[in-house]
Write an enzyme that holds these catalytic residues in place. Sequence first.
Site, PDB file in Angstrom:
ATOM      1  N   ARG A   3       0.804  -1.222   0.000  1.00  0.00           N
ATOM      2  CA  ARG A   3       0.000   0.000   0.000  1.00  0.00           C
ATOM      3  C   ARG A   3       0.834   1.268   0.000  1.00  0.00           C
ATOM      4  O   ARG A   3       0.487   2.267  -0.616  1.00  0.00           O
ATOM      5  CB  ARG A   3      -0.806  -0.002   1.295  1.00  0.00           C
ATOM      6  CG  ARG A   3      -2.262  -0.016   1.162  1.00  0.00           C
ATOM      7  CD  ARG A   3      -2.856   0.045   2.546  1.00  0.00           C
ATOM      8  NE  ARG A   3      -3.034   1.440   2.962  1.00  0.00           N
ATOM      9  CZ  ARG A   3      -4.001   2.218   2.533  1.00  0.00           C
ATOM     10  NH1 ARG A   3      -4.882   1.770   1.698  1.00  0.00           N
ATOM     11  NH2 ARG A   3      -4.108   3.460   2.963  1.00  0.00           N
ATOM     12  N   CYS A  14      -1.993  -4.543   3.432  1.00  0.00           N
ATOM     13  CA  CYS A  14      -2.594  -5.269   4.563  1.00  0.00           C
ATOM     14  C   CYS A  14      -4.119  -5.310   4.435  1.00  0.00           C
ATOM     15  O   CYS A  14      -4.752  -4.322   4.071  1.00  0.00           O
ATOM     16  CB  CYS A  14      -2.253  -4.575   5.865  1.00  0.00           C
ATOM     17  SG  CYS A  14      -0.696  -5.089   6.563  1.00  0.00           S
ATOM     18  N   ARG A  66      -9.441   0.414   3.397  1.00  0.00           N
ATOM     19  CA  ARG A  66      -8.304   1.328   3.573  1.00  0.00           C
ATOM     20  C   ARG A  66      -8.222   2.244   2.360  1.00  0.00           C
ATOM     21  O   ARG A  66      -7.441   2.033   1.454  1.00  0.00           O
ATOM     22  CB  ARG A  66      -7.004   0.536   3.778  1.00  0.00           C
ATOM     23  CG  ARG A  66      -7.048  -0.324   5.012  1.00  0.00           C
ATOM     24  CD  ARG A  66      -5.721  -0.994   5.273  1.00  0.00           C
ATOM     25  NE  ARG A  66      -4.694  -0.035   5.687  1.00  0.00           N
ATOM     26  CZ  ARG A  66      -3.433  -0.376   5.914  1.00  0.00           C
ATOM     27  NH1 ARG A  66      -3.045  -1.609   5.748  1.00  0.00           N
ATOM     28  NH2 ARG A  66      -2.556   0.531   6.301  1.00  0.00           N
ATOM     29  N   PRO A  67      -9.041   3.281   2.382  1.00  0.00           N
ATOM     30  CA  PRO A  67      -9.122   4.161   1.212  1.00  0.00           C
ATOM     31  C   PRO A  67      -7.886   5.045   1.055  1.00  0.00           C
ATOM     32  O   PRO A  67      -7.039   5.126   1.954  1.00  0.00           O
ATOM     33  CB  PRO A  67     -10.349   5.011   1.507  1.00  0.00           C
ATOM     34  CG  PRO A  67     -10.513   4.987   2.972  1.00  0.00           C
ATOM     35  CD  PRO A  67      -9.913   3.717   3.480  1.00  0.00           C
ATOM     36  N   ILE A  68      -7.797   5.725  -0.093  1.00  0.00           N
ATOM     37  CA  ILE A  68      -6.708   6.678  -0.326  1.00  0.00           C
ATOM     38  C   ILE A  68      -7.264   8.052  -0.689  1.00  0.00           C
ATOM     39  O   ILE A  68      -6.562   8.889  -1.240  1.00  0.00           O
ATOM     40  CB  ILE A  68      -5.757   6.177  -1.439  1.00  0.00           C
ATOM     41  CG1 ILE A  68      -6.575   5.741  -2.663  1.00  0.00           C
ATOM     42  CG2 ILE A  68      -4.858   5.059  -0.985  1.00  0.00           C
ATOM     43  CD1 ILE A  68      -5.881   6.052  -3.931  1.00  0.00           C
ATOM     44  N   ASP A  69      -8.559   8.239  -0.353  1.00  0.00           N
ATOM     45  CA  ASP A  69      -9.210   9.500  -0.728  1.00  0.00           C
ATOM     46  C   ASP A  69      -8.489  10.732  -0.178  1.00  0.00           C
ATOM     47  O   ASP A  69      -8.434  11.773  -0.820  1.00  0.00           O
ATOM     48  CB  ASP A  69     -10.679   9.481  -0.266  1.00  0.00           C
ATOM     49  CG  ASP A  69     -10.819   9.197   1.218  1.00  0.00           C
ATOM     50  OD1 ASP A  69     -10.057   8.351   1.732  1.00  0.00           O
ATOM     51  OD2 ASP A  69     -11.669   9.811   1.878  1.00  0.00           O
ATOM     52  N   LEU A  70      -7.913  10.614   1.008  1.00  0.00           N
ATOM     53  CA  LEU A  70      -7.264  11.790   1.615  1.00  0.00           C
ATOM     54  C   LEU A  70      -5.977  12.169   0.887  1.00  0.00           C
ATOM     55  O   LEU A  70      -5.619  13.338   0.796  1.00  0.00           O
ATOM     56  CB  LEU A  70      -6.989  11.541   3.103  1.00  0.00           C
ATOM     57  CG  LEU A  70      -8.235  11.246   3.947  1.00  0.00           C
ATOM     58  CD1 LEU A  70      -7.859  10.972   5.398  1.00  0.00           C
ATOM     59  CD2 LEU A  70      -9.228  12.410   3.877  1.00  0.00           C
ATOM     60  N   VAL A 107      -8.363   3.471  15.100  1.00  0.00           N
ATOM     61  CA  VAL A 107      -7.749   3.813  13.807  1.00  0.00           C
ATOM     62  C   VAL A 107      -8.296   2.876  12.738  1.00  0.00           C
ATOM     63  O   VAL A 107      -8.820   3.315  11.719  1.00  0.00           O
ATOM     64  CB  VAL A 107      -6.210   3.731  13.891  1.00  0.00           C
ATOM     65  CG1 VAL A 107      -5.591   4.110  12.545  1.00  0.00           C
ATOM     66  CG2 VAL A 107      -5.688   4.656  14.991  1.00  0.00           C
ATOM     67  N   ARG A 123       7.469  -8.771   5.949  1.00  0.00           N
ATOM     68  CA  ARG A 123       7.288  -7.428   5.400  1.00  0.00           C
ATOM     69  C   ARG A 123       7.776  -6.369   6.384  1.00  0.00           C
ATOM     70  O   ARG A 123       8.196  -5.288   5.969  1.00  0.00           O
ATOM     71  CB  ARG A 123       5.805  -7.161   5.104  1.00  0.00           C
ATOM     72  CG  ARG A 123       5.285  -7.919   3.899  1.00  0.00           C
ATOM     73  CD  ARG A 123       3.861  -7.503   3.586  1.00  0.00           C
ATOM     74  NE  ARG A 123       3.738  -6.062   3.680  1.00  0.00           N
ATOM     75  CZ  ARG A 123       2.655  -5.416   4.083  1.00  0.00           C
ATOM     76  NH1 ARG A 123       1.575  -6.081   4.423  1.00  0.00           N
ATOM     77  NH2 ARG A 123       2.627  -4.106   4.135  1.00  0.00           N
TER      78      ARG A 123
HETATM   79  C1  UD1 Z   1       0.439   3.948   8.425  1.00  0.00           C
HETATM   80  C2  UD1 Z   1       1.338   2.782   8.757  1.00  0.00           C
HETATM   81  C3  UD1 Z   1       0.533   1.654   9.385  1.00  0.00           C
HETATM   82  C4  UD1 Z   1      -0.283   2.171  10.563  1.00  0.00           C
HETATM   83  C5  UD1 Z   1      -1.088   3.404  10.182  1.00  0.00           C
HETATM   84  C6  UD1 Z   1      -1.768   4.057  11.371  1.00  0.00           C
HETATM   85  C7  UD1 Z   1       3.027   2.912   7.036  1.00  0.00           C
HETATM   86  C8  UD1 Z   1       3.637   2.304   5.829  1.00  0.00           C
HETATM   87  N1  UD1 Z   1       1.954   2.299   7.535  1.00  0.00           N
HETATM   88  O1  UD1 Z   1      -0.498   3.481   7.449  1.00  0.00           O
HETATM   89  O2  UD1 Z   1       1.444   0.651   9.802  1.00  0.00           O
HETATM   90  O3  UD1 Z   1      -1.130   1.164  11.024  1.00  0.00           O
HETATM   91  O4  UD1 Z   1      -0.246   4.406   9.589  1.00  0.00           O
HETATM   92  O5  UD1 Z   1      -0.843   4.459  12.315  1.00  0.00           O
HETATM   93  O6  UD1 Z   1       3.512   3.883   7.565  1.00  0.00           O
HETATM   94  N2  UD1 Z   1      -7.711   6.827   5.769  1.00  0.00           N
HETATM   95  C9  UD1 Z   1      -8.736   7.275   4.955  1.00  0.00           C
HETATM   96  N3  UD1 Z   1      -8.402   7.799   3.745  1.00  0.00           N
HETATM   97  C10 UD1 Z   1      -7.120   7.901   3.317  1.00  0.00           C
HETATM   98  C11 UD1 Z   1      -6.080   7.440   4.149  1.00  0.00           C
HETATM   99  C12 UD1 Z   1      -6.408   6.907   5.379  1.00  0.00           C
HETATM  100  O7  UD1 Z   1      -9.903   7.207   5.313  1.00  0.00           O
HETATM  101  O8  UD1 Z   1      -6.888   8.394   2.208  1.00  0.00           O
HETATM  102  C13 UD1 Z   1      -8.035   6.257   7.088  1.00  0.00           C
HETATM  103  C14 UD1 Z   1      -7.636   4.805   7.245  1.00  0.00           C
HETATM  104  O9  UD1 Z   1      -8.603   3.938   6.733  1.00  0.00           O
HETATM  105  C15 UD1 Z   1      -7.454   4.704   8.739  1.00  0.00           C
HETATM  106  C16 UD1 Z   1      -6.950   6.098   9.147  1.00  0.00           C
HETATM  107  O10 UD1 Z   1      -7.252   6.936   8.049  1.00  0.00           O
HETATM  108  O11 UD1 Z   1      -8.681   4.464   9.372  1.00  0.00           O
HETATM  109  C17 UD1 Z   1      -5.474   6.171   9.412  1.00  0.00           C
HETATM  110  O12 UD1 Z   1      -4.756   5.587   8.343  1.00  0.00           O
HETATM  111  P1  UD1 Z   1      -3.331   6.119   7.900  1.00  0.00           P
HETATM  112  O13 UD1 Z   1      -2.715   6.863   9.041  1.00  0.00           O
HETATM  113  O14 UD1 Z   1      -3.450   6.814   6.605  1.00  0.00           O
HETATM  114  O15 UD1 Z   1      -2.538   4.775   7.662  1.00  0.00           O
HETATM  115  P2  UD1 Z   1      -1.378   4.514   6.651  1.00  0.00           P
HETATM  116  O16 UD1 Z   1      -0.597   5.755   6.411  1.00  0.00           O
HETATM  117  O17 UD1 Z   1      -1.904   3.777   5.465  1.00  0.00           O
END
Ligand code: UD1
Length: 423
Positions: free
Chosen positions: A93, A117, A122-126, A329, A399
């Site tokens: 991811r 994972c 686990r969206p990427i909208d943000l 989270v 990983r």
């Molecule tokens: C990173 C870590 C991961 C950890 C997570 C939270 C890395 C490579 N991975 O993942 O191990 O568990 O931080 O500490 O550093 N979300 C949205 N939209 C988005 C992005 C996130 O809704 O575009 C939500 C996610 O679903 C989640 C929350 O935001 O509920 C936090 O996620 P995020 O902090 O972005 O996790 P990662 O950066 O992917």
Amino acid sequence: MDKLVIKGGRRISGSITASGSKNTSLPIIAATLLTGNGNFTLHRIPDLKDILTFIQLLHHLGVETTFSDNTLRLSSEQVQSLQAPYELVKKMRASIYVLGPLLARFGHARVSLPGGCAFGPRPIDLHLMAMEKLGATITIETGFIEATAENGKLRGGHIVFPISSVGATGNALMAATLAEGTTYISNAAAEPEIETLCRFLMAMGATIRGTGTTELEIDGSNSLKAVEFHNVFDRIEAGTLLAAAAITGGEITVNGVEPEQMKAVLKKFVHAGCTVESTEESISLKSPRKLIPTDVTAKPYPSFPTDMQAQWIALMTQAEGTSHVIDKVYHERFNHIPELNRLGAHIEIHKNQAIVHGPQKLSGTKVMSTDLRASASLVLAGLVAEGTTEVLRVYHLDRGYEKIEVKLNSLGADISREKYNEF
Ligand code: UD1
């Protein structure tokens, strides 16, 4: 495929040095894409599957690298492709981290939608919203994010994250360093991984205010330069090793750490009855005769990290009573629970809350890794289970944990890595 065969019942004791942080390495390596100006030397980069996948991705883009003895040398001078393909992105991811730097430096990026994972949506909208706030046009076609900056240049903007996201904050930060004008990021993630990324970007010549806080301000630069950098320790690996000592009645010192970053976790170990002592760069933990049940709620930093939640549940299976674990989270991050129950644990899930009834005698059997931290919790359970535990699909663990069985064996565990056929 590989599995870990764990003979349980041995105390984890001794001293060990923490590896470099995976979750800091990934954005730092991505940030090297921001400049073709010079050669980077990055120290204390863990030798892990995720890092190797990211290096492969950089190779695909045209970056030259050498990686040995935890030192990664690279130059992003000759970037030839702006496309991150599905075959690589699906493995991890965090590949989404190339979006911000490529877009900021070249005005365009094409990144496959990520995999990674498998816990909950686990969206990427943000990430995409942040790029749009910096003036990019985003479309999604045939499974690819297509991002383009008007006139080839991002411009500063005000990004307000509705929830805290480590990845989206990192991407926004990297992109903003080369945008025209000033960018404000509100409700930024304040995780140590972001703070380290800020330090790295500032070493490269970026101007960032508010490092370590949830309000960041970045003045865009015309160009950045390559640097030599020492990565920080992996706070999740360190926490997992402390938990290994705590669950087996052992005593451990983890060196090469910054205890300040682990306050929330250390507090919980103390509550659970462990004796914890820290110096500036080490943490020592002595397990109590009986573990006290201790509730945790995983939330963004500085609270208890979601990446330690699974390991905490494993630990609480041995506590004298019931504890409650909530993950704010990732609400559905409980894939490890059915597998822990197969080892004899008694854990229920009620409305996004795990209720762990301890102490339960665990007994070894075959269990399946489902994601990185879930795998770590199964290894912890295997260390204390009677008989032999086989943790299958250990690639998840590889990983994110550098030489985990070697490290644990040096502390008294009996773990071997064996090949097996799944069917
Ligand atoms: C990173 C870590 C991961 C950890 C997570 C939270 C890395 C490579 N991975 O993942 O191990 O568990 O931080 O500490 O550093 N979300 C949205 N939209 C988005 C992005 C996130 O809704 O575009 C939500 C996610 O679903 C989640 C929350 O935001 O509920 C936090 O996620 P995020 O902090 O972005 O996790 P990662 O950066 O992917």
